[in-house]
Motif scaffolding. Structure first.
Motif, short mmCIF file in Angstrom:
data_model
loop_
_atom_site.label_atom_id
_atom_site.label_comp_id
_atom_site.label_asym_id
_atom_site.label_seq_id
_atom_site.Cartn_x
_atom_site.Cartn_y
_atom_site.Cartn_z
N SER A 20 44.77 35.27 75.53
CA SER A 20 45.32 36.33 74.68
C SER A 20 44.30 37.45 74.45
N ASP A 21 43.02 37.11 74.32
CA ASP A 21 41.98 38.14 74.17
C ASP A 21 41.86 39.00 75.42
N ILE A 22 41.97 38.35 76.58
CA ILE A 22 41.90 39.08 77.85
C ILE A 22 43.08 40.05 77.96
N TYR A 23 44.28 39.56 77.63
CA TYR A 23 45.47 40.44 77.67
C TYR A 23 45.33 41.59 76.69
N ASN A 24 44.75 41.33 75.51
CA ASN A 24 44.56 42.39 74.52
C ASN A 24 43.65 43.48 75.06
#
Length: 73
Positions: free
Chosen positions: A56-60
């Protein structure tokens, strides 16, 4: 489809540093520096030294949502 090395911790999918660097298009050393600087914190499950990153951090980051930080892939 989930890759074999993806792990789940507290309902979060974790990926390896290599997978994160490929998705972001940056070198793994950059990810290590970001972790040390607090820009993108790694998770170290079970107290081991291996860095894992929340998907989720990478997608953000890819979507431009970085909580005010100056991270750009």
């Amino acid at each position: 489809m989930k890759e074999q090395s993806e792990k789940k911790v507290e309902n979060e999918i974790l990926i390896t540093i290599g997978q994160a660097s490929k998705r972001l298009g940056i070198h793994i050393d950059t990810l290590r520096k970001w972790d040390e600087a607090g820009k993108l914190k790694a998770v170290r499950p079970l107290g081991k030294g291996w860095r894992r990153y929340k998907l989720s951090d990478i997608y953000n980051i890819l979507n431009g949502k970085t909580n005010g930080s100056t991270i750009k892939p």
